[in-house]
Design an enzyme around this catalytic site. Structure first.
Site, PDB file in Angstrom:
ATOM      1  N   GLU A 129       0.848  -1.197   0.000  1.00 41.62           N
ATOM      2  CA  GLU A 129       0.000   0.000   0.000  1.00 41.62           C
ATOM      3  C   GLU A 129       0.875   1.235   0.000  1.00 41.62           C
ATOM      4  O   GLU A 129       2.034   1.179   0.423  1.00 41.62           O
ATOM      5  CB  GLU A 129      -0.874   0.003   1.262  1.00 41.62           C
ATOM      6  CG  GLU A 129      -0.072   0.322   2.512  1.00 41.62           C
ATOM      7  CD  GLU A 129      -0.683  -0.231   3.808  1.00 41.62           C
ATOM      8  OE1 GLU A 129      -0.868  -1.462   3.893  1.00 41.62           O
ATOM      9  OE2 GLU A 129      -0.947   0.578   4.702  1.00 41.62           O
ATOM     10  N   LYS A 131       2.830   4.569   0.953  1.00 38.97           N
ATOM     11  CA  LYS A 131       3.322   5.152   2.207  1.00 38.97           C
ATOM     12  C   LYS A 131       2.960   6.632   2.149  1.00 38.97           C
ATOM     13  O   LYS A 131       3.502   7.384   1.335  1.00 38.97           O
ATOM     14  CB  LYS A 131       4.834   4.958   2.321  1.00 38.97           C
ATOM     15  CG  LYS A 131       5.402   5.513   3.618  1.00 38.97           C
ATOM     16  CD  LYS A 131       6.832   5.050   3.799  1.00 38.97           C
ATOM     17  CE  LYS A 131       7.424   5.433   5.136  1.00 38.97           C
ATOM     18  NZ  LYS A 131       7.289   6.823   5.526  1.00 38.97           N
ATOM     19  N   ASP A 133       2.771  10.474   3.002  1.00 38.27           N
ATOM     20  CA  ASP A 133       3.729  11.414   3.575  1.00 38.27           C
ATOM     21  C   ASP A 133       2.983  12.449   4.417  1.00 38.27           C
ATOM     22  O   ASP A 133       2.751  13.575   3.991  1.00 38.27           O
ATOM     23  CB  ASP A 133       4.516  12.088   2.444  1.00 38.27           C
ATOM     24  CG  ASP A 133       5.774  12.752   2.952  1.00 38.27           C
ATOM     25  OD1 ASP A 133       6.097  12.590   4.148  1.00 38.27           O
ATOM     26  OD2 ASP A 133       6.432  13.443   2.156  1.00 38.27           O
ATOM     27  N   TYR A 239      -4.294   2.621   8.607  1.00 34.45           N
ATOM     28  CA  TYR A 239      -3.496   1.524   8.058  1.00 34.45           C
ATOM     29  C   TYR A 239      -2.968   0.571   9.123  1.00 34.45           C
ATOM     30  O   TYR A 239      -2.258  -0.385   8.812  1.00 34.45           O
ATOM     31  CB  TYR A 239      -2.341   2.045   7.200  1.00 34.45           C
ATOM     32  CG  TYR A 239      -1.449   3.072   7.879  1.00 34.45           C
ATOM     33  CD1 TYR A 239      -0.684   2.741   8.991  1.00 34.45           C
ATOM     34  CD2 TYR A 239      -1.361   4.369   7.385  1.00 34.45           C
ATOM     35  CE1 TYR A 239       0.121   3.680   9.607  1.00 34.45           C
ATOM     36  CE2 TYR A 239      -0.556   5.320   7.988  1.00 34.45           C
ATOM     37  CZ  TYR A 239       0.177   4.959   9.108  1.00 34.45           C
ATOM     38  OH  TYR A 239       0.976   5.888   9.719  1.00 34.45           O
ATOM     39  N   LYS A 327      11.044   2.805  -0.445  1.00 38.94           N
ATOM     40  CA  LYS A 327      10.982   4.240  -0.731  1.00 38.94           C
ATOM     41  C   LYS A 327      11.169   4.515  -2.227  1.00 38.94           C
ATOM     42  O   LYS A 327      11.869   3.775  -2.921  1.00 38.94           O
ATOM     43  CB  LYS A 327      12.075   4.988   0.053  1.00 38.94           C
ATOM     44  CG  LYS A 327      12.019   4.788   1.563  1.00 38.94           C
ATOM     45  CD  LYS A 327      10.819   5.428   2.207  1.00 38.94           C
ATOM     46  CE  LYS A 327      10.983   6.901   2.435  1.00 38.94           C
ATOM     47  NZ  LYS A 327      11.782   7.257   3.596  1.00 38.94           N
ATOM     48  N   CYS A 432      40.332  22.611  15.308  1.00 36.82           N
ATOM     49  CA  CYS A 432      38.896  22.760  15.497  1.00 36.82           C
ATOM     50  C   CYS A 432      38.505  24.218  15.255  1.00 36.82           C
ATOM     51  O   CYS A 432      39.083  25.118  15.867  1.00 36.82           O
ATOM     52  CB  CYS A 432      38.513  22.349  16.918  1.00 36.82           C
ATOM     53  SG  CYS A 432      36.805  22.756  17.317  1.00 36.82           S
ATOM     54  N   CYS A 435      37.288  25.822  18.817  1.00 32.37           N
ATOM     55  CA  CYS A 435      38.119  26.044  20.005  1.00 32.37           C
ATOM     56  C   CYS A 435      39.607  26.041  19.682  1.00 32.37           C
ATOM     57  O   CYS A 435      40.425  26.288  20.564  1.00 32.37           O
ATOM     58  CB  CYS A 435      37.813  25.000  21.082  1.00 32.37           C
ATOM     59  SG  CYS A 435      38.412  23.358  20.670  1.00 32.37           S
ATOM     60  N   CYS A 450      37.766  16.880  17.020  1.00 30.03           N
ATOM     61  CA  CYS A 450      38.368  17.895  17.876  1.00 30.03           C
ATOM     62  C   CYS A 450      38.770  17.222  19.182  1.00 30.03           C
ATOM     63  O   CYS A 450      38.013  16.447  19.757  1.00 30.03           O
ATOM     64  CB  CYS A 450      37.334  18.981  18.133  1.00 30.03           C
ATOM     65  SG  CYS A 450      37.717  19.985  19.572  1.00 30.03           S
ATOM     66  N   CYS A 456      35.857  22.610  24.435  1.00 28.34           N
ATOM     67  CA  CYS A 456      35.374  23.073  23.128  1.00 28.34           C
ATOM     68  C   CYS A 456      33.913  23.490  23.270  1.00 28.34           C
ATOM     69  O   CYS A 456      33.057  22.674  23.603  1.00 28.34           O
ATOM     70  CB  CYS A 456      35.502  21.960  22.096  1.00 28.34           C
ATOM     71  SG  CYS A 456      34.783  22.407  20.508  1.00 28.34           S
TER      72      CYS A 456
END
Ligand code: IVH
Length: 752
Positions: A129, A131, A133, A239, A327, A432, A435, A450, A456
């Site tokens: 069936e 799907k 959205d 469903y 999908k 990083c 930091c 990092c 950080c």
């Protein structure tokens, strides 16, 4: 297109230009807050929102006297739709595993047959069936009357939207001849024509349009004022179902027919298919009809038709084994890469994000996409093999974007023929960006991290966001946005989880201070402190998950909590395992070196002595602690090493200890006690099982509260031995462990 820092041009701005920009930033950010918090319809991506906030903060820092009364920096979130009560679902609302290719579907069918012990040609039917959205909703009927409607929420707890559900025409308010208790589940969605008309009305009223029908449906259902919901044309397809006092039917298709007879809309494209070929044919047909349906679908859902088989197959942690979502392929589009930003995550991972010239992909405007990691940009995978035939990605390149459903858009290809002549290979940062600490890559890891830990700010903030998330502490009124606000606050900062619980005590004037700020009234401050206090009592598994330790997700946290029961027991073992975790890591490194050396010499490496050497000096109590940790079902060396090393880091450990001192950690009971005779027992299966499969037997035993182990030890209570049982049966006999055959097992669990 060069990447620009949001602060670069500020020194050259006139006061007037800065004031104008601050005004438009306040409008944009405040509108985005409202859309996010109140309307549940985000209008900006997180990255864009962050960029506007950073720009606003930088401007305010440069022109402090231009800071506005409605400055977004002082706001804590929007008008949070906190008016909905919470509802704990009688049965969890599950999500679905995804499949993308016909091959995945063949694997799905084969997996089910393997689990059930069915041959390839045994009959096995599925329903197929669309799907839908939209957003899922659970409707509870008692004695035929609609008594409650709840959103999915986190699957366990949703929001009470009963008043709104009552305004949806396709949701019956009364049922005749229904089971006494019946929870009907399905999808609320908006049709394309209704969506277009709603957006036209929004624009006429000077309001922002919704990005897509799904956001419009979600925003409409989650209105505090049900009169607004009533004015929005929503529909509902049934469903599935939750609690039922008597079965609806013997098959999925029969149950759907019953729901239809009771007055629910069910999808007319639902069909029973007897083979995977028939599933794929139906998928192709639905895909061909997709544009003409008048509402959004994002795939086709297949479910085992026989409900007795569905029951045997059961669930994984959040998805049923008996269903899958096939999908539709992702949508694609080409655009130009304007820049690359680096975001630092909770565990320090540096994630490159592509800033794109905005482009519409499948109806949604995309301006960011993930670039995964350093190697992905360079055009190679972590094992050195080329991706995109080795083509790297450079700023200024034309790139192909794709997105599937609501996942973050990704880049799949680059067009070298359109590469600007001055485009340079991308230099991935080794410091990083937040930091300045060194960012390093572990052997075999494609992610650069990092090393700043809690110093950080990006890591500390991400850890806090995770800490307050739904599956973690879930403190009402203290979500990601509010935590970010307190993180940057000078007078009452929250920099570590423990700070949340000392907020009130740190300053008895806290209430008065907070009350004067935008977004916080007297009651909301009181409510916040109350919500914080309520979460001082927390189950061990939630606490563990909330710590945000790498590899320690919800499932591992639950496994650990079940095993140790109490926080102190866990800490004792994790601390004791320290030397063993170091030995394990040293052994891995030495083994890799020995393998490489042997490969160079064209010989086979002998690894056992290498590992033994690394472990030679580990004290026995450390070995015992390590064995206990890694012996827990579901916990391997990766989780164990991550736990142990986190607890060994001084700053991190101090932060955890400070937190725990504020809490009352609840012990988690050992596996669910059922009245089954196998509850609480440790069971080992061996040999061939003929009436069920190993996977099913294990799942059944666990559902009855037993622990299933892979090997026989003094802790084993029962060995279930099928034909061909070998050394395990011998060992069990030696240890005096009870041994039974499969028939006796089935009789024991009451399924004979
Ligand atoms: S069955 C236990 N059937 O998709 C299985 N779900 O990605 C319950 N959805 O959370 C789900 N159409 O919101 C099912 N025909 C359909 C569906 C469907 C849409 C949604 C549902 C679920 C999500 C999982």
């Amino acid at each position: 297109m060069p990447v620009t820092d949001p602060r670069d041009d500020i020194p050259s701005l006139t006061r007037q230009a800065a004031a104008d920009e601050l005004a438009s930033l306040a409008d944009a950010i405040n509108a985005a807050n409202t859309a996010y918090h109140r309307d549940d319809a985000p209008t900006l991506s997180d990255a864009e929102y962050d960029r506007l906030k950073r720009r606003n903060t930088a401007l305010e820092a440069a022109f402090p006297d231009l800071k506005r009364a409605d400055s977004p920096t002082d706001r804590v979130g929007g008008d949070v739709a906190d008016g909905f009560g919470k509802i704990t679902h009688a049965q969890r609302m599950m999500s679905l595993a995804n499949a993308f290719t016909a091959e995945d579907i063949v694997d799905f069918d084969a997996g089910i047959r393997r689990y059930l012990g069915l041959t390839g040609d045994a009959p096995l039917s599925y329903t197929a069936e669309p799907k839908i959205d939209g957003l899922s909703l659970s409707l509870r009927y008692e004695d035929g009357a609609l008594v409650q409607a709840a959103t999915r929420g986190d699957g366990a707890v949703g929001e009470n939207v009963t008043a709104n559900a009552l305004t949806i025409a396709t949701i019956p308010q009364h049922l005749t001849d229904a089971p006494q208790v019946l929870e009907v589940r399905g999808e609320v969605y908006m049709r394309h024509a209704d969506f277009a008309a709603l957006n036209a009305r929004q624009e006429d009223a000077g309001l922002r349009p919704f990005a897509n029908p799904r956001n419009a449906a979600a925003g409409s259902l989650r209105q505090l004022d049900s009169a607004i919901t009533a004015a929005r044309p929503l529909h509902f397809f049934a469903y599935a179902w939750g609690e039922v006092s008597e079965p609806l039917a013997e098959t999925q298709s029969g149950a759907i027919a019953r729901l239809s007879a009771l007055g629910f809309d069910t999808n007319p494209l639902t069909e029973v298919c007897k083979t995977t070929e028939a599933l794929i044919m139906h998928y192709d047909r639905i895909a061909a009809d997709r544009a003409a349906l008048g509402y959004d679908i994002d795939g086709v859902v297949y479910k085992v038709d026989d409900l007795a088989l569905q029951r045997r197959l059961g669930f994984r942690s959040s998805t049923p084994r008996w269903a899958i979502a096939h999908k539709f392929p992702a949508e694609r589009a080409w655009t130009q890469l304007a820049g690359i930003d680096i975001q630092v995550g909770r565990t320090g991972a540096l994630s490159p994000v592509a800033r794109l010239m905005p482009v519409t992909v499948g109806g949604v405007v995309v301006s960011n996409a993930t670039l995964h990691n350093e190697d992905y940009i360079a055009g190679r995978s972590s094992d050195g093999t080329p991706i995109r035939d080795g083509r790297d990605i450079r700023i200024g390149d034309w790139v192909e974007i794709y997105r599937a459903g609501d996942v973050i858009p990704k880049i799949r290809d680059v067009d070298l023929s359109r590469r600007p002549s001055d485009a340079q290979p991308y230099d991935f940062p080794t410091l990083c960006p937040d930091c300045g600490s060194a960012a390093v890559r572990d052997d075999g890891d494609s992610v650069r991290r990092c090393t700043g830990g809690l110093i950080c700010p990006a890591q500390a903030l991400e850890k806090l966001r995770h800490f307050v998330s739904r599956a973690a502490f879930d403190i009402e009124g203290l979500g990601a946005k509010q935590v970010e606000y307190f993180f940057g606050d000078e007078t009452l900062p929250i920099r570590q989880p423990a700070d949340i619980f000392t907020l009130q005590a740190r300053d008895d004037k806290a209430v008065a201070k907070l009350e004067n700020r935008d977004g916080f009234g007297r009651t909301s401050v009181k409510n916040l402190f109350q919500a914080i206090d309520e979460k001082r009592t927390i189950p061990l598994n939630r606490l563990l998950f909330a710590l945000g330790i790498r590899h320690v997700g919800e499932v591992a946290s639950a496994d650990l909590a079940r095993h140790f029961g109490m926080w102190e027991a866990l800490v004792a073992v994790v601390d004791a395992a320290g030397p063993a975790a170091s030995a394990h890591r040293a052994a891995d490194a030495a083994e890799a070196a020995a393998r490489a050396a042997a490969a160079d010499a064209g010989k086979r490496a002998s690894l056992k002595p290498v590992r033994d050497a690394a472990w030679a000096d580990v004290p026995p109590d450390a070995v015992a602690a390590w064995d206990e940790l890694t012996g827990i079902e579901g916990i391997g060396a990766t989780v164990a090493v991550s736990l142990v090393t986190t607890f060994q880091q001084t700053a991190e450990r101090a932060s955890i200890d400070r937190l725990v001192a504020q809490l009352n950690v609840q012990a988690v009971a050992a596996p669910t006690q059922t009245d089954s005779p196998v509850a609480g027992k440790t069971i080992v299966f061996t040999g061939t099982l003929e009436r069920t499969t190993r996977a099913e037997a294990k799942a059944r035993a666990e559902a009855l509260g037993a622990k299933v182990a892979g090997s026989v030890s003094a802790k084993t209570n029962l060995l279930v031995a099928g034909p061909g049982a070998g050394s395990k049966a011998t060992k069990a006999a030696e240890l005096g462990v009870e041994i039974i055959d499969e028939d006796a097992w089935i009789a024991l669990i009451g399924e004979a």
